[in-house]
Motif scaffolding. Structure first.
Motif, PDB file in Angstrom:
ATOM      1  N   ASN A  32       0.811  -1.226   0.000  1.00 42.46           N
ATOM      2  CA  ASN A  32       0.000   0.000   0.000  1.00 42.46           C
ATOM      3  C   ASN A  32       0.847   1.281   0.000  1.00 42.46           C
ATOM      4  O   ASN A  32       0.331   2.370  -0.157  1.00 42.46           O
ATOM      5  CB  ASN A  32      -1.016  -0.010   1.149  1.00 42.46           C
ATOM      6  CG  ASN A  32      -0.327  -0.194   2.498  1.00 42.46           C
ATOM      7  OD1 ASN A  32       0.886  -0.019   2.613  1.00 42.46           O
ATOM      8  ND2 ASN A  32      -1.112  -0.546   3.496  1.00 42.46           N
ATOM      9  N   LYS A  33       2.160   1.132   0.194  1.00 38.22           N
ATOM     10  CA  LYS A  33       3.049   2.300   0.152  1.00 38.22           C
ATOM     11  C   LYS A  33       3.580   2.548  -1.263  1.00 38.22           C
ATOM     12  O   LYS A  33       4.219   3.570  -1.517  1.00 38.22           O
ATOM     13  CB  LYS A  33       4.243   2.098   1.105  1.00 38.22           C
ATOM     14  CG  LYS A  33       3.883   2.176   2.580  1.00 38.22           C
ATOM     15  CD  LYS A  33       3.998   3.624   3.090  1.00 38.22           C
ATOM     16  CE  LYS A  33       3.207   3.852   4.362  1.00 38.22           C
ATOM     17  NZ  LYS A  33       3.601   2.960   5.477  1.00 38.22           N
ATOM     18  N   LYS A  39       3.648   3.692  -4.934  1.00 40.14           N
ATOM     19  CA  LYS A  39       2.836   4.651  -5.675  1.00 40.14           C
ATOM     20  C   LYS A  39       2.897   4.443  -7.183  1.00 40.14           C
ATOM     21  O   LYS A  39       1.922   4.626  -7.884  1.00 40.14           O
ATOM     22  CB  LYS A  39       3.312   6.078  -5.334  1.00 40.14           C
ATOM     23  CG  LYS A  39       3.171   6.405  -3.841  1.00 40.14           C
ATOM     24  CD  LYS A  39       3.329   7.886  -3.558  1.00 40.14           C
ATOM     25  CE  LYS A  39       4.724   8.399  -3.852  1.00 40.14           C
ATOM     26  NZ  LYS A  39       5.737   7.957  -2.851  1.00 40.14           N
ATOM     27  N   LYS A  45       0.835  -1.551  -9.972  1.00 46.81           N
ATOM     28  CA  LYS A  45       0.881  -0.084  -9.944  1.00 46.81           C
ATOM     29  C   LYS A  45       1.416   0.479 -11.252  1.00 46.81           C
ATOM     30  O   LYS A  45       1.277   1.659 -11.538  1.00 46.81           O
ATOM     31  CB  LYS A  45       1.783   0.390  -8.793  1.00 46.81           C
ATOM     32  CG  LYS A  45       1.307  -0.047  -7.425  1.00 46.81           C
ATOM     33  CD  LYS A  45       0.071   0.739  -7.030  1.00 46.81           C
ATOM     34  CE  LYS A  45      -0.343   0.565  -5.580  1.00 46.81           C
ATOM     35  NZ  LYS A  45      -0.277  -0.753  -4.995  1.00 46.81           N
TER      36      LYS A  45
END
Ligand SMILES: Nc1ncnc2c1ncn2[C@@H]1O[C@H](COP(=O)(O)OP(=O)(O)O)[C@@H](O)[C@H]1O
Ligand SMILES: [Mg+2]
Length: 592
Positions: A349-350, A352, A511
Motif C-alpha cells: 500500500n506504500k 505509488k 501499480k
C-alpha cells in the motif's frame, strides 16, 4: 560508454572441464554420505559372501568328501547355504539403497537445473535453444542415472568382488592366481586405451543429441512457416543429416565398445583354459587337491565374467561424466541481475508507481548503444505513450523498468528508488506486462486468470472481464470461464486471448502497466475492443503504452518520441502539436 561485463550465456560457447563435472557428481553423492557408506558396506558383504562360496565348496571336496565325513558335509553345506543367503540379502539392500540415492540425486539435479533456469536473465533464453536445454534436463539426467546404477555401483561391485576373489586365490595358490592377475591387467590396459577414444566420441554424441532436440523443438515451433514455405523437404534433409551424424557417432562408440568386449571374451577364455590346465597339472603333481581345481576354475570364471561387464561399466561412467559436464554448464551460470543484500521492500500500500529515468544509457552486450542519456519522469497514475520507428528502442525502454536488463549508466527509479535496489520479486509483482505475444496455459480460463494469483474468485474474474470487455465476452466463450484453452490458443481468437491476458494482469492490481504493441497481432474488429479494455485498465495506474493507434497516443497524458537513441520530443499531445516537430508531422500524416 563502458560495455556490459560480458557474461557468456550461450551454452555452446561453454566447455566445462571434466574436473568440475566430477566435482558435481561427488557433491551430489556426498549429500548422501551415510547411504553411500551403507552401499559400500553391503557391497563388501556381498563380494565376500560370493567369493567365499568356492572356498567352502573346496573345503567340502578336499576335507569332507575325501574323508567320507557325511555329517561334516551336511554342516559345510549349511554354511554354504548361509553364506549364499547373506550374499543375496546384502545384494538386495545394496540395490535398494542405490535405487533410492540415485532417485534423490536425479530429483535434485532436475530441480537445480530448473531453478537455475528460472533465475537466468533474458539473454540466456535468447541465446540457447529450448530443445538443447530440455535434453539436459531429461537425457543427461538419465545418463547420470545409468552412471550411478550401472556405472558406479557395478564398478564398486567389481572392485570388491575382484579384491575378495584375488585374496582367496593368492591365499590358496599364488602361481595360479598370478595367471588371472596378468589377464586382468591386460584387460585394464586395453580399456584405458579404448577409454581415450570413447571419451571424445561420447562428448560429441551428446552434443549432437542436444542439437537434434533443438532441431525438433524448432520444427514444432515453426511448423506453420515450414509448411507455408514448402520447406518440409529441406527440414527433413537437414534432420537426416544431424540424425546421420548422431548415428555415425553412436556406431563408432558401439564399434569401440564391441571391440573391447570381443577382446575381453577372447582373453577370458584363454585365461580360464590356462587356469584349468595349470591346476590339473599341479593336481597330478600332488601339489593341490581335487577341490582346488574346482576353486580355481570357478574363481577364474568369476573374474572374467565380471571383467566382461567392465567396458559397459566404463561406458556408463564416461556417459555420466559427460552428461554431468553438460548439466554443470547450466548450473555454473550466474544471473547478471542480482539483488543487493538488503533490497528495498516496501509494503504494497506504500507503492505509488512513480517512474523516473535518470541519465540512463543502455547497450545490449556486444551491441551498439540503444538508448543514450535519457531523462524522464512520470507521476503515479499517468499514462505515457511511446512512439518511434521500429528498432528505436521502445521495447528496450519499457523492459528496463521491470529490470530485465541493467543499464550501463544512470538508472530507472521507481518511487525514487533505483530498481537495482528493489527486491526483484516485489518490483516485478507491481508491473503488469502485456505484449503482442501473449502466453496462456493449456488450462481453463479461470485457472489462467488465477496464475500467480490463486485467490481470484469467479465473481471477481467475471466482473473484471465484464468491465474490460462487455458481459457479452464471457457469453461468447463456449463454456464461459471454464472454457479450456488449447495449445497455441486455436479455440480462441487473438483478441479474446489478449483480453484474457489483460484481465490476468488487471486482477493482480499492478501499480505500473506496460503495454508493448499489444494490439499489433490483432484484427481491426477486435482491436477496438482491446483498445477500450486497455484504456480502462490504465486508469489510475502508471502506464506505458507502445502503440501505433493515434487515439491511444493522443489520449495519453504524456507522449515520448524516441529516435536515434534519445527522446527527441516529450510532452502532451497539445504541446507536441504546437512544437510543429516530428510528432506534428506524424500526426498530420495520420489525420489526412
Ligand atoms: N536482445 C537483444 N540483443 C541485442 N540487440 C537487441 C536485442 N533486442 C533488441 N536489440 C536491438 O536494440 C535496438 C532496439 O530494439 P527494440 O527496443 O526492440 O526496438 P523497438 O521496440 O523500438 O522496435 C534494435 O536495434 C535491436 O536490434
Ligand atoms: Mg518493440
Amino acid at each position: 560508454m563502458p560495455k556490459n561485463k560480458k557474461t557468456i550465456y550461450n551454452l555452446n560457447e561453454i566447455a566445462e572441464e571434466r574436473k568440475s563435472a566430477i566435482r558435481l557428481l561427488y557433491r551430489q553423492l556426498f549429500r548422501y554420505k551415510k547411504a553411500f557408506l551403507a552401499i559400500i558396506f553391503f557391497a563388501i558383504i556381498y563380494a565376500t559372501g560370493e567369493a567365499l562360496l568356492p572356498k567352502i565348496i573346496e573345503y567340502a571336496v578336499n576335507t569332507n568328501i575325501t574323508s567320507r565325513d557325511y555329517s561334516g558335509l551336511i554342516k559345510t553345506s549349511l554354511i554354504l547355504a548361509a553364506a549364499a543367503l547373506i550374499a543375496v540379502i546384502a545384494k538386495y539392500f545394496q540395490s535398494l539403497i542405490t535405487g533410492r540415492v540415485s532417485a534423490k540425486v536425479l530429483f535434485n539435479l532436475r530441480e537445480d537445473v530448473f531453478t537455475k533456469l528460472q533465475s537466468l536473465p533474458i539473454e540466456f533464453f535468447a541465446e540457447n535453444q529450448s530443445g538443447d536445454i530440455i535434453q539436459r534436463i531429461t537425457e543427461n539426467v538419465s545418463a547420470i542415472d545409468r552412471f550411478l546404477s550401472q556405472g558406479l555401483m557395478r564398478g564398486l561391485d567389481l572392485v570388491f568382488t575382484l579384491s575378495a576373489t584375488f585374496f582367496f586365490m593368492y591365499y590358496t595358490n599364488w602361481q595360479i592366481a598370478l595367471l588371472s592377475t596378468v589377464g586382468v591387467i591386460l584387460v585394464l590396459i586395453f580399456l584405458l586405451i579404448q577409454g581415450r577414444f570413447l571419451q571424445k566420441q561420447t562428448k560429441k554424441s551428446l552434443n549432437i543429441e542436444g542439437n537434434m532436440s533443438s532441431f525438433v523443438a524448432e520444427s514444432f515451433a515453426s511448423h506453420e512457416v515450414i509448411v507455408t514455405y514448402n520447406q518440409e523437404k529441406t527440414w527433413q534433409s537437414l534432420f537426416q543429416k544431424t540424425n546421420d551424424h548422431y548415428y555415425q557417432s553412436r556406431a563408432k562408440i558401439a564399434q569401440i565398445s564391441g571391440l573391447a568386449d570381443s577382446f575381453i571374451s577372447l582373453l577370458s577364455t584363454v585365461v580360464v583354459l590356462a587356469t584349468i590346465i595349470f591346476s590339473l597339472n599341479l593336481y597330478s603333481q600332488g601339489q593341490i587337491l581335487s577341490g582346488s581345481i574346482i576353486l580355481f576354475y570357478s574363481y577364474a570364471y568369476t573374474v572374467f565374467r565380471k571383467m566382461n561387464g567392465v567396458s559397459n561399466i566404463w561406458q556408463n561412467v564416461q556417459d555420466g561424466i559427460a552428461a554431468a559436464g553438460r548439466i554443470q554448464e547450466v548450473l555454473q551460470l550466474k544471473s547478471n541481475i542480482l539483488e543487493i543484500s538488503q533490497p528495498y521492500n516496501p509494503p504494497i500500500n506504500k507503492i505509488k508507481g512513480e517512474v523516473e529515468f535518470k541519465n540512463l544509457s543502455f547497450a545490449y552486450p556486444n551491441g551498439e548503444t540503444v538508448l543514450e542519456n535519457l531523462n524522464f519522469k512520470i507521476a503515479p497514475g499517468k499514462t505515457v505513450a511511446i512512439v518511434g520507428p521500429t528498432g528505436a528502442g521502445k521495447t528496450t525502454f519499457v523492459n528496463l523498468i521491470a529490470r530485465l536488463y541493467d543499464p550501463q549508466e544512470g538508472g530507472v527509479f521507481v518511487d525514487g528508488v533505483n530498481v537495482k535496489n528493489w527486491q526483484l520479486d516485489k518490483l516485478r509483482s507491481q508491473i503488469g506486462y502485456l505484449t503482442q505475444d501473449t502466453f496462456l496455459f493449456e488450462d481453463t480460463i479461470i485457472n489462467n486468470l488465477r496464475y500467480n494469483n490463486p485467490r481470484v474468485s469467479e465473481t471477481e474474474a467475471t466482473q473484471t472481464l465484464n468491465a474490460l470487455a462487455s458481459p457479452q465476452f464471457i457469453k461468447s466463450l463456449p463454456q464461459g470461464l471454464k472454457t479450456k484453452l488449447e495449445a497455441d490458443g486455436q479455440n480462441l481468437s487473438a483478441g479474446q486471448r489478449q483480453i484474457i491476458a489483460l484481465a490476468r494482469i488487471v486482477l493482480r492490481k499492478p501499480k505500473i502497466l506496460i503495454l508493448d504493441e499489444a494490439t499489433s497481432k490483432i484484427d481491426t474488429k477486435s482491436e477496438k475492443m482491446i483498445q477500450k479494455a486497455m484504456e480502462k485498465s490504465t486508469r489510475g495506474v502508471t502506464s506505458f503504452i507502445v502503440a501505433h493507434r493515434l487515439s491511444t497516443i493522443f489520449n495519453a497524458d504524456h507522449i515520448l518520441l524516441i529516435r536515434d537513441k534519445s527522446i527527441i520530443e516529450s510532452g502532451s499531445h497539445q504541446e507536441l502539436i504546437k512544437l510543429k516537430g516530428e510528432y506534428y508531422e506524424m500526426y498530420s500524416r495520420f489525420v489526412e
